[in-house]
Structure formats: C-alpha cells, structure tokens
Design a protein around this motif. Structure first.
Motif, mmCIF file in Angstrom:
data_model
loop_
_atom_site.group_PDB
_atom_site.id
_atom_site.type_symbol
_atom_site.label_atom_id
_atom_site.label_comp_id
_atom_site.label_asym_id
_atom_site.label_seq_id
_atom_site.Cartn_x
_atom_site.Cartn_y
_atom_site.Cartn_z
ATOM 1 N N ASN A 57 0.817 -1.200 0.000
ATOM 2 C CA ASN A 57 0.000 0.000 0.000
ATOM 3 C C ASN A 57 0.856 1.258 0.000
ATOM 4 O O ASN A 57 1.878 1.328 0.687
ATOM 5 N N SER A 58 0.431 2.243 -0.760
ATOM 6 C CA SER A 58 1.134 3.514 -0.816
ATOM 7 C C SER A 58 0.889 4.312 0.461
ATOM 8 O O SER A 58 0.015 3.979 1.264
ATOM 9 N N GLY A 59 1.646 5.369 0.641
ATOM 10 C CA GLY A 59 1.512 6.215 1.821
ATOM 11 C C GLY A 59 1.250 7.655 1.439
ATOM 12 O O GLY A 59 1.173 8.015 0.261
ATOM 13 N N LEU A 60 1.130 8.500 2.452
ATOM 14 C CA LEU A 60 0.858 9.914 2.241
ATOM 15 C C LEU A 60 2.147 10.686 2.003
ATOM 16 O O LEU A 60 3.215 10.313 2.488
ATOM 17 N N ALA A 61 2.027 11.794 1.269
ATOM 18 C CA ALA A 61 3.169 12.673 1.019
ATOM 19 C C ALA A 61 3.318 13.727 2.100
ATOM 20 O O ALA A 61 4.396 14.304 2.273
ATOM 21 N N THR A 62 2.248 14.005 2.841
ATOM 22 C CA THR A 62 2.285 14.968 3.933
ATOM 23 C C THR A 62 1.465 14.426 5.096
ATOM 24 O O THR A 62 0.641 13.526 4.920
ATOM 25 N N TYR A 63 1.674 15.001 6.274
ATOM 26 C CA TYR A 63 0.855 14.661 7.429
ATOM 27 C C TYR A 63 -0.534 15.249 7.225
ATOM 28 O O TYR A 63 -0.690 16.411 6.848
ATOM 29 N N THR A 64 -1.570 14.443 7.446
ATOM 30 C CA THR A 64 -2.943 14.867 7.198
ATOM 31 C C THR A 64 -3.775 14.593 8.436
ATOM 32 O O THR A 64 -3.763 13.486 8.965
ATOM 33 N N VAL A 65 -4.514 15.605 8.892
ATOM 34 C CA VAL A 65 -5.354 15.468 10.078
ATOM 35 C C VAL A 65 -6.774 15.172 9.662
ATOM 36 O O VAL A 65 -7.435 16.002 9.040
ATOM 37 N N ALA A 66 -7.251 13.961 9.971
ATOM 38 C CA ALA A 66 -8.652 13.573 9.770
ATOM 39 C C ALA A 66 -9.125 13.809 8.358
ATOM 40 O O ALA A 66 -10.256 14.163 8.109
ATOM 41 N N THR A 67 -8.215 13.646 7.372
ATOM 42 C CA THR A 67 -8.594 13.796 5.975
ATOM 43 C C THR A 67 -7.949 12.688 5.177
ATOM 44 O O THR A 67 -7.204 11.872 5.673
ATOM 45 N N GLY A 68 -8.199 12.694 3.882
ATOM 46 C CA GLY A 68 -7.501 11.770 3.004
ATOM 47 C C GLY A 68 -7.888 10.332 3.254
ATOM 48 O O GLY A 68 -9.047 9.987 3.388
ATOM 49 N N TRP A 69 -6.863 9.468 3.322
ATOM 50 C CA TRP A 69 -7.091 8.030 3.432
ATOM 51 C C TRP A 69 -7.921 7.685 4.673
ATOM 52 O O TRP A 69 -8.599 6.680 4.709
ATOM 53 N N GLY A 70 -7.833 8.512 5.692
ATOM 54 C CA GLY A 70 -8.417 8.108 6.948
ATOM 55 C C GLY A 70 -9.787 8.651 7.236
ATOM 56 O O GLY A 70 -10.305 8.463 8.321
ATOM 57 N N SER A 71 -10.431 9.361 6.307
ATOM 58 C CA SER A 71 -11.725 9.933 6.630
ATOM 59 C C SER A 71 -12.645 9.885 5.434
ATOM 60 O O SER A 71 -12.212 9.788 4.305
ATOM 61 N N GLY A 72 -13.941 9.987 5.706
ATOM 62 C CA GLY A 72 -14.916 10.021 4.620
ATOM 63 C C GLY A 72 -14.845 8.782 3.776
ATOM 64 O O GLY A 72 -14.502 7.701 4.214
ATOM 65 N N SER A 73 -15.186 8.945 2.489
ATOM 66 C CA SER A 73 -15.193 7.784 1.609
ATOM 67 C C SER A 73 -13.902 7.646 0.838
ATOM 68 O O SER A 73 -13.748 6.756 0.031
ATOM 69 N N TRP A 74 -12.943 8.580 1.047
ATOM 70 C CA TRP A 74 -11.677 8.480 0.322
ATOM 71 C C TRP A 74 -10.846 7.338 0.876
ATOM 72 O O TRP A 74 -10.549 7.264 2.035
ATOM 73 N N GLY A 75 -10.443 6.469 -0.003
ATOM 74 C CA GLY A 75 -9.509 5.449 0.395
ATOM 75 C C GLY A 75 -10.105 4.246 1.065
ATOM 76 O O GLY A 75 -9.393 3.426 1.582
ATOM 77 N N GLY A 76 -11.416 4.071 1.067
ATOM 78 C CA GLY A 76 -11.866 2.789 1.550
ATOM 79 C C GLY A 76 -13.053 2.722 2.451
ATOM 80 O O GLY A 76 -13.261 1.681 3.059
ATOM 81 N N THR A 77 -13.870 3.748 2.613
ATOM 82 C CA THR A 77 -15.006 3.602 3.505
ATOM 83 C C THR A 77 -16.337 3.731 2.774
ATOM 84 O O THR A 77 -17.350 4.001 3.377
ATOM 85 N N VAL A 78 -16.341 3.568 1.443
ATOM 86 C CA VAL A 78 -17.602 3.521 0.717
ATOM 87 C C VAL A 78 -18.206 2.143 0.924
ATOM 88 O O VAL A 78 -17.612 1.135 0.588
ATOM 89 N N THR A 79 -19.396 2.074 1.502
ATOM 90 C CA THR A 79 -20.002 0.787 1.796
ATOM 91 C C THR A 79 -21.352 0.678 1.119
ATOM 92 O O THR A 79 -22.118 1.638 1.056
ATOM 93 N N GLY A 80 -21.695 -0.498 0.626
ATOM 94 C CA GLY A 80 -22.988 -0.744 0.009
ATOM 95 C C GLY A 80 -23.254 0.146 -1.183
ATOM 96 O O GLY A 80 -24.379 0.564 -1.419
ATOM 97 N N SER A 81 -22.210 0.493 -1.973
ATOM 98 C CA SER A 81 -22.348 1.469 -3.040
ATOM 99 C C SER A 81 -22.849 0.842 -4.325
ATOM 100 O O SER A 81 -22.425 -0.244 -4.716
ATOM 101 N N ALA A 82 -23.753 1.574 -5.008
ATOM 102 C CA ALA A 82 -24.156 1.207 -6.363
ATOM 103 C C ALA A 82 -23.189 1.849 -7.334
ATOM 104 O O ALA A 82 -22.669 2.934 -7.092
ATOM 105 N N THR A 83 -22.938 1.185 -8.456
ATOM 106 C CA THR A 83 -21.987 1.693 -9.446
ATOM 107 C C THR A 83 -22.590 1.585 -10.834
ATOM 108 O O THR A 83 -23.217 0.574 -11.181
ATOM 109 N N THR A 84 -22.406 2.631 -11.626
ATOM 110 C CA THR A 84 -22.816 2.630 -13.026
ATOM 111 C C THR A 84 -21.871 3.551 -13.774
ATOM 112 O O THR A 84 -20.785 3.874 -13.266
ATOM 113 N N THR A 85 -22.260 3.989 -14.970
ATOM 114 C CA THR A 85 -21.421 4.884 -15.759
ATOM 115 C C THR A 85 -22.233 6.074 -16.239
ATOM 116 O O THR A 85 -23.469 6.057 -16.232
#
Length: 725
Positions: A196-224
């Motif tokens: 797994n890649s890492g961060l380029a800067t220190y990030t507080v409660a953002t990026g990979w660790g918060s919201g749906s960025w980087g892995g917390t999208v659950t039960g998502s529908a997908t289309t185009t």
C-alpha cells in the motif's frame, strides 16, 4: 573623513533587532560563509535517470515524493542508490543511471474471473477483484491473456497501473487506449498488488483516513455516465440509476457531487465539487459510484476535515541500511523487507518481506517504525516493533520496543542460549522517533529522552542508558553527525551530543521557530555538506505543508545562515562526486554543480543575497552621507564572460522607519537622498557612486544572473557626517 571598512561578523544573527546587531549580518538567501566571508551557494543540476517500470511516472524520474536516500557499493563495484518515496521504492544503478522499481509485492490474486468492465470511448477500466485490499494511489500489475474487451486490446490492459479505489471489491485504472463499446464484466486475469502507498504529507482527519476516500464507501451502487458532462451541469444522466437512492451523493473520478432528486436515469439538483473537491468535466462512460458513509450524513473529500475528526495520518517515511552488499529497508509502521543483489548486474528483483513464514521463526517482526543494521556486530535492529506470535510480546506494535536478530542472521529473532537475539523496551516517552549510529554507540530518541545503545556481548548483548531526559526531537530524519558530534533539531531549539547532551547555541532560533509548521515536522530532515563543514536542516514554514525553507550550521566556523529551497531528502555521500537531493515532481538533483538552477529548462539564475544589520556614524548623532563605495569582491568560479552583482545601500532615519523612505520628521536637503541606491559591480569596478544620506544604513550584496559565482571581501565606504535633521 577616512574610508570606512564594511567588515561584518561572520554568520547571520536575528536574535535581536537589526540595530542591536550592528556590525553583523541580518538577512540572507542562497549564500554561505567561508573563512568568515559571504559567498553565493553552488548551483545544481537534474539527474537524467529514467524509471524502469511498465508504468512511467508522469514527470521526472520516479513516482512519489522521496523521503529517504542511501548510497553504497556492491562487491562487484556497482554504485547503488536506494530511494524510498510515498508510492514506491527504487534503486538507482550508478552505471546506467536508471531507476529500478523494487517495491515489494503485497498480495497476488490469480485466475480472477469476470474481472474487467470497460466503457465505450473511455480509457477507464473497472476491475472486480473481491477483497483486493488496495487503496487509491496503489499500483497493480495485470496479467491478462485473453482477447480484446470492448475493442480495448489486451496490450492496453496488461502491465502496471495506478489504482483509483471504488469499494472493497472494485477499483479503476486507466488503460493506454480507449474501448470502442461497453463490455463486461468479463475476462480472467492475474493481479499482483504492490504494498500500500503512503501519504506525502501529514494529514489530520482527511484523506485516506476519513470520509469515503480510500476505503469507507459501503454498500455502493456503481454505473457509468450516459454522455459527457461539463463542470457546471446540475442534471447528470446515468446509464442506469435503478439502484441509486432517491437523493444522496455520488463520486465521479475524484469529484464529490450531491443530488436532491432522481427521475428515471437522471440525477437532478446536483451540487458540483462538494466537500472541498473540484468540479470538473467528465467523459461518457466514466464510473459513477453511489456514496454511502458509515455513521455519517456527509462525505468528506480530500483535504476536508472529518466530522469528529482529529486523528492524524502520518506521511510515508523509510529507513534503510546495508546487510553486507544487500539492503534491509522498512516503511515506517510497516513490514521489514530484504533486497539481495543479483549476480546479473542488470537484474533488480523486488524486495521480499521478512515474515515468520519465510524465516520459520514465528517471532520475526511484521511491523516496525525503523530498522537498521549495526555496523560492527551486524545485528538487524527493529525499533517500535512487534512479536506476531504473541509469545515474547503482544502481536500488536509497541512503539517503545526494540528487538534485534541473531548476530549475522536476519532470519532468527527468538532469543536462545545458542544466539544473541534479544529485546528491550524503553521506559521514557511514548514512542521511538529516531535512531543514529555513531562511533561507539547507537543513539535512540524517544519523544521525551535520548538513550545510548551499546554492544556489551553475551549474555545482555545490548545495554541502554538514558543520556538526556526532558529533551525533544522534531522528527525521524532531523539528525546528522559530523566530526563525531551529533546534531539534531528539537521542537523548540537545536541540540548537540558529544558524550553529553547540550543546547546548540543558535543565532537564528527565534527566526526559525517563529515561522515553522510543527504539524508537518515528520517531513523535516537534516544532512551534512561536508565539503563546506555544514549541517543543513530543511523544514516547512508556518503557512506551508511542503518544505520550503532551510537553515545551516557551519560546525567549523560556528556560524548560521538560512534561505528558501524546496527539497524532500538529501544525501552527502563520499561515494558520489557531489551531494544529492530529492525535489518535488520526482527529481533527483546534484548540488554544488555549476552556478545556476538546473531544475528548469533552460537553466535559471539563482537569486542570492546577504544584507547587513544597520550601522551608523558613532551613535547615530549625525546623519551620514555616503558618496561612493570601493568594492572588494571576487568572481572566481563564474562561467560567464562579465560576471556582476549589485551593491545596495539602504538608508533610514530611525529603527522604526522603513528603508528608502523619508518618514516624519522629514529629512530636508537640497537634494533628496531618501531612496536606496544600488550599483552594479564587476571584477574591475574601482568606484561605485551612490550619493545617499541617512542616520543609519544597511548594506546588501545580491546577484540574479546566470553563470555568476562570487565571494565578498571587505568593501569600503566614503562617508562623512552631515547634519542632525
């Protein structure tokens, strides 16, 4: 009146006011002091190496932001350079200048069926690989032996790709050519995932660790997308919206969009670029993902703080050390890896993890914050580590635990009467921050103390002593050693260790720590430039999340100076001709080469200057009139026909006034001498007429031309007293 020599104390001092520092230097950039006199820094040029990987970086020589460099020679004479970035790990072969990607493989999934979905007119490929474990920014190597999918040839799908996360079972990558029709899911392929890649800067409660960025999208529908949209469209038509909520949020590429209604396949009332993302145009066939957050009513985009946040995500740092001619390396907070030199000098295999399975030692660490190999006794030492078996220590990572392998055997970690493997847990602080080998000991810093780690031999093997308590250290890479003295940057001052811990006197302490972003302190780093007896520290200014400043201590002349420069790592290696640095955009840069900034095409001039503190005549009772300057400067090392620099005299009436202005009370004279004066000086300039008047003045030397190198001597002023007003 006799000519007045401009002879200032060496070094820059900003611990007081400019008048209180009379007789010294006060400001500078891109200069150093040598034998007590200021001179311009040497220039720098770009390395011309090329990355060796299926997927070439978009700019420069390698992917990511480099935070670690290590140089060594193999037994066959290869000159190698290890570079660890937030995305990959490389070794540069000095013989051909190429960068070889040796990033370890985290996981391989073979014979994955119904793997690919493509969209007409789009280069986006959606991969379905249940439990892939990847995140946005990771790299995957695809092996697909089938025919074209939707008109997209297998050659466009095969090879290495960078991933955009969709959910725990799906992700996107960009192929080298577009599909001509919708197709999939179809095709069977093998996937090899890099760590797994890492961060380029220190990030507080953002990026990979918060919201749906980087892995917390659950039960998502997908289309185009059914048709291209611009950046301001408020109605978005999907290929099929049947599985999408009546209102909610979607992600297209990296843009987060909210919508208030759904009509058949149209999402209406769309708010573009929500939660700190950027509204952008999207092509037909782009993947659209329904966002469903866990325990939150709003998704947080990259750079936007999560609700109830405050948990920081550290950047990716590496430690590396030689085990003979091979390499032991470790991403901070990750596993320990081993890279062996291949008998064929043109083959660079990927690093492999030291694991309990590969070593048959169930206690072999699987997590560590840094790793090193002791020079004299050749132990592999892991700090801030664990015991995956849970026998010696808990299986979870202990940030104060130090473990070492058996001597001369990195495969054995369980202590026994037949080996010298062992462990020790430090008592002061909450985590091990840094470690540095010195002449007779290994120094270990926690966030509260410094320890001396010395080899004792059996039965205790390594002994530990606290050498200083209630001290600080800014980050893992802010330590340098010169002449058997260790220097480091603390959170509020500089330190040195020569058998005892001492505060390092610094004439720039207030200047540095009043304009510093300590939240990004793990980016800070230090290195030597031994050709000039210098210790350099690079750091982020208060309003920057990227490194933009440096401060230098000349340990021979005991002087300090500073400037602005964007670098991410530095290595002063005797195995290469000049110091090396890493810049942003995948740049390897060679310093002290030429006189110009070679990171641009064509090369750019380096703007360098040094300015004195204020000086006056006597105690400033009278104004002074300066008629002329008699220069004393050398341009040795210049590679331009007529090198020159500027001398500037900057007058002011009192310490509270500005340079070059006639503040109240007004300076009265038949001729206005208020504005600053400058003169262009060349090698054979005898006089520079300035004709300027002020109660106190500052002297500045500057250059901003190509090919210029200079060192200041002792110029003189033709100055006489004038009136009192």
């Amino acid at each position: 009146m006799p000519l007045q020599k401009l002879q200032f104390r060496p070094g820059v001092n900003r611990e007081g006011t400019t008048l209180a520092n009379e007789g010294g230097w006060f400001e500078c950039d891109k200069i150093r002091f040598r034998s007590g006199f200021p001179e311009k820094l040497g220039g720098w040029v770009l390395d011309t190496g090329t990355a060796q990987a299926t997927l070439q970086p978009p700019a420069g020589s390698y992917w990511g932001v480099c935070r670690s460099m290590w140089n060594w020679n193999t037994l066959s004479g290869q000159n190698l350079l290890g570079l660890g970035t937030n995305l990959k790990f490389y070794i540069q072969n000095g013989a051909d200048g190429l960068f070889y990607d040796i990033t370890p493989i985290r996981d391989t999934n073979t014979s994955v069926s119904s793997a690919f979905t493509v969209y007409s007119g789009s280069t986006t490929v959606m991969v379905t690989d249940p439990g892939h474990g990847a995140q946005t920014g990771d790299f995957v190597t695809v092996t697909y032996a089938g025919g074209a999918i939707g008109g997209m040839p297998a050659s466009a799908i095969n090879g290495e790709h960078q991933i955009t996360y969709l959910n725990s079972n799906q992700y996107n990558f960009t192929a080298s050519s577009a599909a001509t029709s919708d197709a999939g899911p179809t095709g069977t392929a093998d996937f090899a995932y890099q760590i797994n890649s890492g961060l380029a800067t220190y990030t507080v409660a953002t990026g990979w660790g918060s919201g749906s960025w980087g892995g917390t999208v659950t039960g998502s529908a997908t289309t185009t997308l059914n048709g291209t949209i611009n950046s301001s469209a408020t109605t978005i038509t999907l290929t099929s919206a049947a599985s999408f909520a009546a209102s909610g949020a979607i992600v297209i590429d990296s843009e987060y969009i909210t919508y208030s209604g759904k009509s058949t396949n149209d999402l209406t009332g769309c708010v573009r670029g929500a939660s700190g993302t950027t509204a952008a145009a999207h092509t037909s066939g782009a993947v659209v993902t329904q966002v469903t957050t866990s325990g939150s009513s709003a998704w947080n985009g990259w750079g936007v703080a999560a609700s109830g946040g405050g948990v920081g995500q550290q950047l990716r740092l590496w430690s590396q050390s030689n085990y003979g001619e091979d390499l032991i390396f470790n991403p901070r907070g990750g596993a320990i890896y081993y890279w062996a030199v291949n008998a064929n000098p043109n083959i660079f295999d990927r690093g492999t993890q030291l694991t309990p399975l590969s070593t048959s030692d169930t206690t072999c660490p699987t997590l560590a914050n840094l790793v090193m190999v002791s020079d004299s006794s050749r132990f592999v030492i892991a700090m801030g580590t664990n015991d995956p078996s849970g026998v010696l220590f808990p299986a979870t990572q202990d940030p104060l635990l130090i473990r070492w392998s058996a001597q001369e055997d990195y495969n054995v970690w369980t202590p026994a009467t037949t080996n010298q493997a062992g462990d020790y847990r430090l008592s002061r602080g909450s985590e091990i921050v840094a470690a540095q080998q010195t002449r007779q000991e290994i120094l270990v810093w926690t966030d509260a103390a410094i320890y001396s780690m010395q080899y004792l031999g059996p039965p205790y093997v390594w002994g530990f002593q606290i050498m200083g308590d209630n001290i600080s250290i800014a980050g893992p890479n802010v330590v340098s050693v010169a002449n058997n003295v260790t220097y480091w940057m603390g959170t509020d001052k500089f330190y040195m260790y020569s058998g005892r811990v001492e505060t390092l006197p610094c004439t720039l302490r207030q200047y540095v720590y009043d304009d510093i972003n300590m939240e990004q302190s793990y980016q800070f780093f230090s290195s030597t430039n031994e050709g000039y007896n210098e210790i350099w520290w690079f750091y982020c200014s208060a309003n920057s999340t990227a490194i933009d400043k440096y401060v230098v201590f000349n340990h021979l002349e005991r002087t300090w100076y500073y400037g602005t420069m964007a670098r991410t790592a530095w290595l002063d290696s005797p195995l290469r001709d000049v110091p090396m640095a890493a810049g942003y955009n995948g740049q390897l840069i060679y310093h002290e080469t030429g006189n110009d900034d070679g990171t641009t095409t064509p090369a750019s001039p380096i703007e360098a200057y040094v300015q004195s503190s204020d000086f006056d005549i006597g105690d400033g009772h009278n104004f002074g009139i300066v008629w002329r300057i008699i220069p004393d400067v050398t341009f040795d090392g210049s590679n331009v026909a007529a090198p020159s620099l500027d001398f500037t005299v900057r007058p002011r009436q009192n310490p509270g006034s500005n340079y070059g202005t006639s503040d109240s009370p007004t300076v009265t004279s038949n001729v206005s001498f208020a504005n600053q004066r400058y003169a262009t000086v060349q090698q054979f300039t005898e006089y520079a007429y300035v004709r300027i008047r002020g109660r106190q003045m500052a002297f500045k030397v500057s250059s901003n031309d190509l090919g210029v190198a200079w060192q200041l001597g002792t110029p003189r002023l033709d100055v006489r007293p004038d009136g009192r007003r």
